[in-house]
Design an enzyme around this catalytic site. Structure first.
Site, short mmCIF file in Angstrom:
data_model
loop_
_atom_site.label_atom_id
_atom_site.label_comp_id
_atom_site.label_asym_id
_atom_site.label_seq_id
_atom_site.Cartn_x
_atom_site.Cartn_y
_atom_site.Cartn_z
N SER A 109 -9.98 2.18 2.63
CA SER A 109 -9.05 2.88 1.80
C SER A 109 -8.04 1.97 1.09
O SER A 109 -7.38 2.41 0.16
CB SER A 109 -8.28 3.91 2.63
N SER A 140 -10.39 0.02 6.98
CA SER A 140 -9.76 0.03 5.65
C SER A 140 -9.05 -1.25 5.24
O SER A 140 -8.62 -1.35 4.08
CB SER A 140 -8.77 1.17 5.55
N LYS A 173 0.86 -1.20 0.00
CA LYS A 173 0.00 0.00 0.00
C LYS A 173 0.89 1.24 0.00
O LYS A 173 1.90 1.27 0.71
CB LYS A 173 -0.91 -0.04 1.24
#
Ligand code: GLN
Length: 494
Positions: free
Chosen positions: A161, A185, A81
């Site tokens: 997210s 998330s 990420k």
């Protein structure tokens, strides 16, 4: 093995194939690099592909293995990420304001993965500063969910997210991915893409080198294809770190040892407040089904009450923005990325850089955060929210006297269409209704793909555990995974 056989492997399957020399780390990395090149123009899961670095790391891994020095993740091709600082590799947190920032240091979580031999394929798309539930606040544009509703061509959100992480795992563009969870998330995107995601206990993984959103809630964790893969990844990611003052100085267990343990006699709580108005029938049914699966496996089921649940979402949307407004003060056009000179005065550089560098949702959070922290409103909002937070933690403490874990849905719906909720922040925030409580209390939570809705889209069940009891979640997660026998993969349209 063919290239799609390689990318179709689970992490465990790939590690076994590597150990048995049926495949090399270079072949594995190349298969993923090729798959990403084909898929990414459609899915937008990666914001940066690092094929040269991947191949270099893979070659080094093959050398280590040849010398008999392979680590627990040696040769595993992973996605990262873009919230994790990676040394020498652009790290943006999905924001224009960080721009082309190339960190001179490595986050502890990624350093732990490289220590254990993993290979980096690239950096994954995400909501800007991890603020969002649909990946639509990213400066790089939304990620498209590899799943589609049966008979429809409409692009869906992979959740957020960590939308890039979830989509990449679901579409076989990596064997597993790092993600982070401040209010859901990891778990909500896992539920939206038919993948497994675990948010560990607050403090289990170091926050060092992870771009801060709300520091008292942020926690790193993996998104993976199976419960076992998640256990393997978390073991490498976790561990005490002197560089993060909230990192817990505890042993990291071998989480895989909890898989396949008997769940007999474990007491499972079903919190009645989570049966919210308007919960779609399919979600409620799957939850009931989950209860039946655990009962059949020998667990004892109890209805429990978490009376302050309804205050969790409002408390979260005060505390998280308050901390964010403070954390994001550092992006001032001086130290990182974007600098807008404006009329050349210091104030104008600050104002113009922040006005141009932050997206709408981030600005909304900063405004809410500074408002709830301002003199005159602090007591009414921020302090009140902190008190609610304590009550929520107390609720969990009380039920964990009676039960060993809780079972809930992960999200109130399956993946929704891109564009559907962007203009209605409150509707967007409602996605987090089952997940934020867990962050507020600092507890571990795992999402397991457990079924599909009428349109064939994945739905997840969430298990919540006591602090530092991820082990029980892996045991129960394995039971749900087996009972659900969820093997559906998105049909390939890219
Ligand atoms: N959707 C939540 C938010 O926008 C949670 C995000 C997260 O966990 N990073 O705040």
């Amino acid at each position: 093995m063919s290239a799609s056989d390689l990318t179709g492997l689970t992490l465990k399957g790939a590690l076994d194939a590597l150990a048995e020399k049926r495949v090399s780390a270079v072949e594995l990395a190349q298969a993923h690099i090729d798959a990403i090149a084909v898929a990414n123009p459609h899915l937008n899961a990666y914001v940066l592909e690092t094929p040269d670095k991947a191949l270099e790391m893979a070659r080094a891994s093959d050398d280590r293995r040849a010398r008999g020095e392979a680590g627990p993740l040696d040769g595993a091709s992973l996605g990262i990420k873009d919230l994790f600082a990676t040394k020498g590799v652009r790290s943006t947190a999905g924001s224009k304001i960080i721009g082309e920032f190339i960190p001179p240091y490595e986050s502890t979580v990624t350093a732990n993965l490289w220590r254990d031999g993993a290979v980096m394929l690239g950096k994954l798309n995400m909501d800007e500063f991890a603020m969002g539930s649909s990946n639509e606040t990213s400066a790089f544009g939304p990620v498209v969910n590899p799943w589609k509703t049966r008979g429809s061509n409409q692009p869906l959100t992979p959740g957020g997210s960590s939308g890039g992480s979830a989509a990449a795992v679901a579409a076989d563009l990596c064997l597993g991915a790092t993600a982070s969870d401040t209010g859901g998330s990891i778990r909500q995107p896992a539920a939206f893409t038919g993948t497994v995601g675990i948010k560990p206990t607050y403090g289990r993984c170091s926050r060092y080198g992870i771009v801060a959103f709300a520091s008292s809630l942020d926690q790193a964790g993996p998104i993976a294809k199976t419960v076992e893969d998640a256990a393997i990844l978390l073991r490498s990611m976790a561990g005490h770190d002197a560089k993060d003052s909230t990192s817990l100085d505890v042993e990291t267990p071998d989480f895989t040892s909890f898989l396949g343990k008997s769940p007999k006699g474990l007491r499972i709580g079903v919190p009645k407040e989570y049966r919210i108005d308007g919960m779609p029938d399919e979600v409620a049914k799957l939850w009931d089904q989950g209860v039946e699966w655990l009962k059949a496996a020998g667990c004892e089921i109890k209805t429990v009450s978490l009376p302050h649940t309804k205050y969790a979402l409002p408390a979260y949307y005060i505390i998280a923005p308050a901390e964010a407004s403070s954390n994001l003060a550092r992006y001032d056009g001086m130290r990182f990325g974007l600098r807008e000179l404006g009329n050349g005065t210091l104030t104008d550089v600050y104002e113009q850089s922040r006005a141009k560098g932050f997206g709408e949702e981030v600005k909304r959070r900063i405004l809410i955060g500074t408002y709830v922290l301002s003199a005159g409103y602090y007591d009414a909002y921020y302090l009140k929210a902190q008190k609610v937070r304590q009550r929520i933690a107390d609720d969990f403490d009380a039920v964990f006297q009676e039960v060993d874990a809780l079972l809930t849905p992960t999200a109130p719906s399956a993946a929704f269409a891109l564009g559907d909720r962007v203009s209605d922040p409150v509707a967007m925030y409602l996605n987090d209704v089952f997940t934020v409580t867990v962050n507020l209390a600092g507890l571990p939570g795992i999402s397991i793909p457990a079924g599909v809705d009428a349109g064939g889209l994945p739905l997840g069940l969430q298990l919540i555990g006591r602090a530092l009891d991820e082990g029980t979640l892996f045991t129960l997660g394995g039971v749900v995974e087996q009972a659900a026998a969820f093997r559906a993969k998105p049909e390939r349209w890219w």
